[in-house]
Design a protein around this motif. Structure first.
Motif, PDB file in Angstrom:
ATOM      1  N   PHE A 146      62.074 -20.737 -61.142  1.00  0.00           N
ATOM      2  CA  PHE A 146      63.276 -21.778 -60.996  1.00  0.00           C
ATOM      3  C   PHE A 146      62.731 -23.354 -60.555  1.00  0.00           C
ATOM      4  CE2 PHE A 146      65.253 -17.818 -59.191  1.00  0.00           C
ATOM      5  CZ  PHE A 146      66.402 -17.786 -60.099  1.00  0.00           C
ATOM      6  N   LEU A 147      61.405 -23.582 -60.222  1.00  0.00           N
ATOM      7  CA  LEU A 147      61.174 -24.733 -59.983  1.00  0.00           C
ATOM      8  C   LEU A 147      60.862 -25.412 -61.491  1.00  0.00           C
ATOM      9  CD1 LEU A 147      60.094 -27.350 -58.316  1.00  0.00           C
ATOM     10  CD2 LEU A 147      57.980 -26.537 -58.593  1.00  0.00           C
ATOM     11  N   GLN A 148      60.290 -24.678 -62.239  1.00  0.00           N
ATOM     12  CA  GLN A 148      59.947 -25.241 -63.738  1.00  0.00           C
ATOM     13  C   GLN A 148      61.305 -25.280 -64.504  1.00  0.00           C
ATOM     14  OE1 GLN A 148      56.891 -25.980 -64.431  1.00  0.00           O
ATOM     15  NE2 GLN A 148      56.534 -25.388 -62.383  1.00  0.00           N
ATOM     16  N   LEU A 149      62.168 -24.444 -64.072  1.00  0.00           N
ATOM     17  CA  LEU A 149      63.531 -24.611 -65.078  1.00  0.00           C
ATOM     18  C   LEU A 149      64.332 -25.690 -64.552  1.00  0.00           C
ATOM     19  CD1 LEU A 149      65.097 -20.663 -64.597  1.00  0.00           C
ATOM     20  CD2 LEU A 149      64.431 -21.866 -66.677  1.00  0.00           C
ATOM     21  N   HIS A 150      64.205 -26.151 -63.425  1.00  0.00           N
ATOM     22  CA  HIS A 150      65.008 -27.167 -62.695  1.00  0.00           C
ATOM     23  C   HIS A 150      64.174 -28.706 -62.903  1.00  0.00           C
ATOM     24  CE1 HIS A 150      67.393 -24.138 -61.024  1.00  0.00           C
ATOM     25  NE2 HIS A 150      68.288 -25.072 -61.037  1.00  0.00           N
ATOM     26  N   LEU A 151      63.030 -28.571 -63.223  1.00  0.00           N
ATOM     27  CA  LEU A 151      62.269 -29.794 -63.275  1.00  0.00           C
ATOM     28  C   LEU A 151      62.936 -30.874 -64.461  1.00  0.00           C
ATOM     29  CD1 LEU A 151      58.509 -28.934 -62.881  1.00  0.00           C
ATOM     30  CD2 LEU A 151      60.005 -30.558 -61.576  1.00  0.00           C
ATOM     31  N   PRO A 152      63.328 -30.309 -65.853  1.00  0.00           N
ATOM     32  CA  PRO A 152      64.038 -31.151 -66.686  1.00  0.00           C
ATOM     33  C   PRO A 152      65.396 -31.678 -66.254  1.00  0.00           C
ATOM     34  CG  PRO A 152      62.991 -29.187 -67.678  1.00  0.00           C
ATOM     35  CD  PRO A 152      63.033 -29.190 -66.413  1.00  0.00           C
ATOM     36  N   ASN A 154      66.074 -32.530 -63.296  1.00  0.00           N
ATOM     37  CA  ASN A 154      65.698 -33.633 -62.111  1.00  0.00           C
ATOM     38  C   ASN A 154      64.708 -34.629 -62.454  1.00  0.00           C
ATOM     39  OD1 ASN A 154      66.320 -34.028 -59.419  1.00  0.00           O
ATOM     40  ND2 ASN A 154      64.318 -33.198 -58.779  1.00  0.00           N
ATOM     41  N   ASN A 155      64.847 -35.012 -63.885  1.00  0.00           N
ATOM     42  CA  ASN A 155      63.681 -36.027 -64.390  1.00  0.00           C
ATOM     43  C   ASN A 155      62.129 -35.740 -64.102  1.00  0.00           C
ATOM     44  OD1 ASN A 155      66.041 -37.713 -65.275  1.00  0.00           O
ATOM     45  ND2 ASN A 155      66.312 -38.663 -63.231  1.00  0.00           N
ATOM     46  N   LEU A 156      61.914 -34.601 -64.307  1.00  0.00           N
ATOM     47  CA  LEU A 156      60.698 -33.953 -64.091  1.00  0.00           C
ATOM     48  C   LEU A 156      60.052 -34.348 -62.797  1.00  0.00           C
ATOM     49  CD1 LEU A 156      59.188 -34.637 -67.699  1.00  0.00           C
ATOM     50  CD2 LEU A 156      60.192 -32.504 -66.814  1.00  0.00           C
ATOM     51  N   GLN A 157      60.945 -34.464 -61.851  1.00  0.00           N
ATOM     52  CA  GLN A 157      60.324 -34.795 -60.352  1.00  0.00           C
ATOM     53  C   GLN A 157      60.908 -33.512 -59.659  1.00  0.00           C
ATOM     54  OE1 GLN A 157      59.293 -37.789 -59.436  1.00  0.00           O
ATOM     55  NE2 GLN A 157      59.259 -38.160 -61.673  1.00  0.00           N
ATOM     56  N   THR A 158      60.084 -33.398 -58.675  1.00  0.00           N
ATOM     57  CA  THR A 158      59.850 -32.013 -57.709  1.00  0.00           C
ATOM     58  C   THR A 158      60.797 -32.217 -56.389  1.00  0.00           C
ATOM     59  OG1 THR A 158      57.952 -32.601 -56.496  1.00  0.00           O
ATOM     60  CG2 THR A 158      57.863 -31.006 -58.275  1.00  0.00           C
ATOM     61  N   LYS A 159      61.131 -33.682 -56.188  1.00  0.00           N
ATOM     62  CA  LYS A 159      61.962 -34.329 -55.085  1.00  0.00           C
ATOM     63  C   LYS A 159      63.407 -33.480 -55.219  1.00  0.00           C
ATOM     64  CE  LYS A 159      63.373 -38.155 -52.564  1.00  0.00           C
ATOM     65  NZ  LYS A 159      63.427 -39.458 -52.360  1.00  0.00           N
ATOM     66  N   GLY A 160      63.633 -32.835 -54.087  1.00  0.00           N
ATOM     67  CA  GLY A 160      64.783 -32.042 -53.750  1.00  0.00           C
ATOM     68  C   GLY A 160      64.799 -30.707 -54.445  1.00  0.00           C
ATOM     69  N   LEU A 161      63.684 -30.211 -55.087  1.00  0.00           N
ATOM     70  CA  LEU A 161      63.811 -28.905 -55.544  1.00  0.00           C
ATOM     71  C   LEU A 161      62.870 -27.985 -54.635  1.00  0.00           C
ATOM     72  CD1 LEU A 161      63.176 -29.835 -59.384  1.00  0.00           C
ATOM     73  CD2 LEU A 161      65.347 -29.230 -57.903  1.00  0.00           C
TER      74      LEU A 161
END
Length: 172
Positions: A146-152, A154-161
């Motif tokens: 799920f983290l890798q799916l959402h990075l794009p 979220n502008n490739l930022q982990t903040k908030g994920l």
């Protein structure tokens, strides 16, 4: 297709729980710092277990499809016991599967951490079964992170994920 929701927790590998608490107390009291002669233990405590060679798995949490959530706890037995139980779970989940009906492993940041960590720890404990561990954890399953799916998104930022945010969003 079988879904295996997976999460692991890790800890630094100290010689004993007594040594861990001694280091913990020294760090928290300020006696052990990043500039101390024994700074290796400072960083071992501060960074936690970021690699499977300096750490151990303390908890494996999993759920198969909509079944109950299960916890394999190192503190109730030992790490090799929970890894052995998880190994047999993977064996059962992969038994009699065709190429069309494969295992799907789902989790948060499992591609960068959980899968690699558990693979290495299992390899260290069960070196005779490396072929099967590789097949069941690396080669054969479909892995959804799920983290890798959402990075794009979220502008490739982990903040908030964070784990709890995405778990809540998906109802896990």
């Amino acid at each position: 297709m079988t879904n295996l929701f997976l999460d692991i927790e890790t800890a630094p590998s100290f010689q004993s729980s007594e040594e861990y608490f001694k280091v913990k107390n020294a760090v928290e009291s300020g006696q052990l710092t990043q500039n101390s002669p024994d700074r290796e233990n400072f960083w071992k405590y501060k960074m936690g277990s970021l690699n499977p060679f300096d750490g151990k798995i303390t908890l494996i949490t999993y759920q198969i499809n909509d079944g109950p959530v299960k916890h394999l706890k190192e503190w109730e037995t030992k790490e090799s016991t929970i890894l052995n139980e998880f190994y047999h779970l993977l064996a059962d989940l992969n038994k009699y599967r065709s190429d069309q009906e494969h295992l799907r492993i789902i989790g948060h940041n499992i591609l960068n951490f959980d899968i690699f960590f558990i693979y290495e720890r299992m390899r260290q404990h069960f070196s005779n079964n490396t072929k099967w561990i590789y097949q069941w954890l690396i080669r054969k399953p479909e892995i959804i992170d799920f983290l890798q799916l959402h990075l794009p998104l979220n502008n490739l930022q982990t903040k908030g994920l964070r784990h709890n945010v995405l778990a809540h969003a998906y109802g896990f």
